[in-house]
Structures are given as structure tokens and as C-alpha cells.
Design a protein around this motif. Structure first.
Motif, PDB file in Angstrom:
ATOM      1  N   UNK A  57     -37.648 -69.918  15.965  1.00  0.00           N
ATOM      2  CA  UNK A  57     -36.803 -68.796  16.659  1.00  0.00           C
ATOM      3  C   UNK A  57     -36.773 -67.557  16.704  1.00  0.00           C
ATOM      4  N   UNK A  58     -37.450 -66.733  17.133  1.00  0.00           N
ATOM      5  CA  UNK A  58     -37.750 -65.495  16.745  1.00  0.00           C
ATOM      6  C   UNK A  58     -36.552 -64.285  17.077  1.00  0.00           C
ATOM      7  N   UNK A  59     -35.626 -64.597  17.942  1.00  0.00           N
ATOM      8  CA  UNK A  59     -34.653 -63.783  18.435  1.00  0.00           C
ATOM      9  C   UNK A  59     -33.301 -64.545  18.256  1.00  0.00           C
ATOM     10  N   UNK A  60     -32.269 -63.967  17.743  1.00  0.00           N
ATOM     11  CA  UNK A  60     -31.074 -64.473  17.556  1.00  0.00           C
ATOM     12  C   UNK A  60     -30.021 -63.653  18.282  1.00  0.00           C
ATOM     13  N   UNK A  61     -28.884 -64.041  18.913  1.00  0.00           N
ATOM     14  CA  UNK A  61     -27.793 -63.512  19.394  1.00  0.00           C
ATOM     15  C   UNK A  61     -26.901 -62.940  18.398  1.00  0.00           C
ATOM     16  N   UNK A  62     -26.638 -61.874  18.357  1.00  0.00           N
ATOM     17  CA  UNK A  62     -25.534 -61.639  17.228  1.00  0.00           C
ATOM     18  C   UNK A  62     -24.215 -61.843  17.745  1.00  0.00           C
ATOM     19  N   UNK A  63     -23.847 -62.017  18.936  1.00  0.00           N
ATOM     20  CA  UNK A  63     -22.483 -62.449  19.439  1.00  0.00           C
ATOM     21  C   UNK A  63     -22.346 -64.000  19.214  1.00  0.00           C
ATOM     22  N   UNK A  64     -22.942 -64.619  19.736  1.00  0.00           N
ATOM     23  CA  UNK A  64     -22.870 -66.112  19.793  1.00  0.00           C
ATOM     24  C   UNK A  64     -23.965 -67.175  18.707  1.00  0.00           C
ATOM     25  N   UNK A  65     -25.044 -66.445  18.373  1.00  0.00           N
ATOM     26  CA  UNK A  65     -25.516 -66.755  17.407  1.00  0.00           C
ATOM     27  C   UNK A  65     -26.811 -67.802  18.013  1.00  0.00           C
ATOM     28  N   UNK A  66     -26.883 -67.758  19.546  1.00  0.00           N
ATOM     29  CA  UNK A  66     -27.860 -68.559  19.962  1.00  0.00           C
ATOM     30  C   UNK A  66     -29.163 -68.041  19.601  1.00  0.00           C
ATOM     31  N   UNK A  78     -28.694 -61.677  26.665  1.00  0.00           N
ATOM     32  CA  UNK A  78     -27.728 -60.557  26.137  1.00  0.00           C
ATOM     33  C   UNK A  78     -26.877 -60.224  27.381  1.00  0.00           C
ATOM     34  N   UNK A  79     -27.321 -60.120  28.816  1.00  0.00           N
ATOM     35  CA  UNK A  79     -26.471 -59.692  29.650  1.00  0.00           C
ATOM     36  C   UNK A  79     -25.203 -60.532  30.147  1.00  0.00           C
ATOM     37  N   UNK A  80     -25.231 -61.725  29.479  1.00  0.00           N
ATOM     38  CA  UNK A  80     -24.186 -62.590  29.556  1.00  0.00           C
ATOM     39  C   UNK A  80     -23.050 -62.035  28.965  1.00  0.00           C
ATOM     40  N   UNK A  81     -23.201 -61.483  27.752  1.00  0.00           N
ATOM     41  CA  UNK A  81     -22.181 -61.056  26.866  1.00  0.00           C
ATOM     42  C   UNK A  81     -21.766 -59.599  27.375  1.00  0.00           C
ATOM     43  N   UNK A  82     -22.841 -58.928  28.107  1.00  0.00           N
ATOM     44  CA  UNK A  82     -22.439 -57.495  28.338  1.00  0.00           C
ATOM     45  C   UNK A  82     -21.814 -57.558  29.805  1.00  0.00           C
TER      46      UNK A  82
END
Length: 278
Positions: A57-66, A78-82
Motif C-alpha cells: 500500500x503506497x498511499x495512506x490517508x492521514x485522516x482515517x488511516x485507510x 480524500x474527497x470524502x474527507x474534504x
């Protein structure tokens, strides 16, 4: 800008489609994965695909960790959080994060149901709903509770079931604050405040706030008694009445008087008994 093939003069809007045609004709062939031999036009796409095998997994979401294997999936997430909702329904103005969600929603207005069950011919506007429906026929229940093992045909059913264990009640009444585990339950409860009774009997016109109550009432007219005792065969129109009847066979008396301790099989009998203490 158009992209023209030197060989057949066919035009393409995308240079990627032209390259795909050229590699097919020249026999050069696109890069292929070593594991599954799947072909790719770009080496970068091949590297992203490799991660589906390696689970990297090369990319990790800073908000939820997914985590995600591709940047495009990560950016879309990312658009979900924004809360970016750039796709708007022209009819009802409802907004969506993804275009295909808007396209699926649009079928609600057009009444189109392009997804048809091959087993019973029932039609659906969204493919996901058809997939969920198929499990009625296959009896498949792929979503199981890791706390009690109970399984469900839909993930949403499992999510609601979890609240039995967590005691979570995320849906609350705006009027009195009473909380429920399901949104449908708070919607039903809300009718107590509005005094609405949208479900009416076709035979006598009596109205009810809940459809389940109307269905129970309807049995008075049809004389149906769908709930029968497994011990003696006696039948009832309501399941609650059958459950009360079972206590005759089990000899259980779950309702006890707080004053003298006398026990009863029915709560109504206990309430009548309480009058002797007044």
C-alpha cells in the motif's frame, strides 16, 4: 487534438488509445506482469498493478488511516474527507463525490431499471442492489459478525447488527432526544410527535403510524393465523400472542410481583394482581 495512425489513418482522441493500436499491430506488445501476464500500456500502470499481488500500500490517508495501492484511488478517497461533491443532480440538486454515483442516482428520476435478475426477473436501477438481491436466491451470507458469528447477506445489515453488541444508537429524535440503532426506527418514532398515520387499512380505513401495525390489524379481516404452536398446533394472528401461549407448555412465569413475590406467566395478569395491594 486528434491522434492519427500512420498505418490505417484512424483517428483517436487519446494518444493512449493510438499507442495501444500500434503495439498490437507491430507485435512489440505492452509490458506484462510476471505473475499474471496481464498486459499494460504504461510501465507505471504495471507497477501499480504489482501491488495488487504484493499487497503493498503506497498511499495512506492521514485522516482515517485507510491505505491504497494507486494514487488515483487515494485522491478519490480524500474527497470524502474534504466533502467535495462536484457532481450535482440537475433534477433534485443532490450532490455526489463520484460521477458514477450521480449516474446511478439519475436512474431514480428516469425510472429506468436496467439490471434484471435472471432468476425472478425483478429489475433494479443499480447493479449493487441486484447483487444484494441475488443472495435471496443463493442463500449466500458473506458478511459475518466477529463477535457472535451471525451472518448476513448485506454489509449494511451487519453494520446495524453490530450495534446489538456495542449498544450504539446513532440516530436520535430531534424532538425528544430518544435514540435508536436504526434510522428507520427513529423515522417511525417521529410519527408519534407529528401524529401522522400514513398506513391505512383497505378494508375498514383504520389508520396506523407503522406499517407492521397495519399488517397485524389486516389479519382481523383475513382471519389468518400464521403463527402456530409447535407443541399443540394452536394458531395465533400475532407472534407475541404465540410467545405468551408457549409459557403454558414451558411452565415459565417470568413476571413477578415486587411486593409479595408472586409470579405470573403474563404481564397483564401481574398488573391485575397489583390492584390487590392498592
Amino acid at each position: 487534438m486528434s491522434h492519427v495512425s500512420d498505418v490505417c489513418k484512424k483517428t483517436f482522441k487519446s494518444s493512449l488509445n493510438l499507442k495501444r493500436l500500434n503495439t498490437t499491430r507491430t507485435g512489440e506488445g505492452p509490458p506484462r506482469g510476471e505473475i499474471c501476464e496481464r498486459p499494460f500500456i504504461k510501465k507505471g500502470d504495471l507497477y501499480v498493478h504489482y501491488r495488487s499481488h504484493t499487497k503493498e500500500m503506497a498511499y495512506s490517508c492521514e485522516v482515517c488511516g485507510k491505505t491504497f495501492t494507486s494514487k488515483s484511488s487515494f485522491v478519490r478517497h480524500e474527497k470524502i474527507h474534504r466533502n467535495e461533491r462536484n457532481y450535482v443532480c440537475e433534477i433534485c440538486k443532490k450532490t455526489f463525490i463520484r460521477k458514477h454515483h450521480l449516474d446511478a442516482h439519475h436512474l431514480i428520476h428516469t425510472q429506468e431499471k436496467p439490471h434484471v435478475c435472471v432468476m425472478c426477473n425483478k429489475a433494479f436501477s443499480q447493479k449493487k442492489n441486484l447483487t444484494d438481491h441475488y443472495r435471496i436466491h443463493t442463500k449466500e451470507r458473506p458478511f459475518s459478525c466477529d463477535m457472535c458469528g451471525k451472518s448476513f447477506s448485506r454489509k449494511s445489515f451487519l453494520t446495524v447488527h453490530y450495534r446489538v453488541h456495542t449498544k450504539e444508537r446513532p440516530h436520535s429524535c430531534e424532538v425528544c432526544g430518544k435514540a435508536y440503532s436504526r434510522k428507520s426506527h427513529v423515522n417511525e418514532h417521529y410519527l408519534i410527535h407529528t401524529k401522522e398515520k400514513p398506513h391505512s387499512c383497505e378494508v375498514c380505513g383504520k389508520a396506523y403510524s407503522r406499517k407492521s401495525h397495519m399488517n397485524q390489524h389486516y389479519l382481523i379481516h383475513t382471519k389468518e393465523k400464521p403463527h402456530s404452536c409447535e407443541v399443540c398446533g394452536k394458531a395465533y394472528s400475532r407472534k407475541s400472542h404465540l410467545n405468551q401461549h408457549y409459557l403454558i407448555h414451558t411452565k415459565e412465569k417470568p413476571h413477578s410481583c415486587e411486593v409479595c413475590g408472586k409470579v405470573y406467566s403474563r404481564k397483564s395478569h401481574l398488573n391485575r394482581h397489583y390492584l390487590t395491594h392498592i
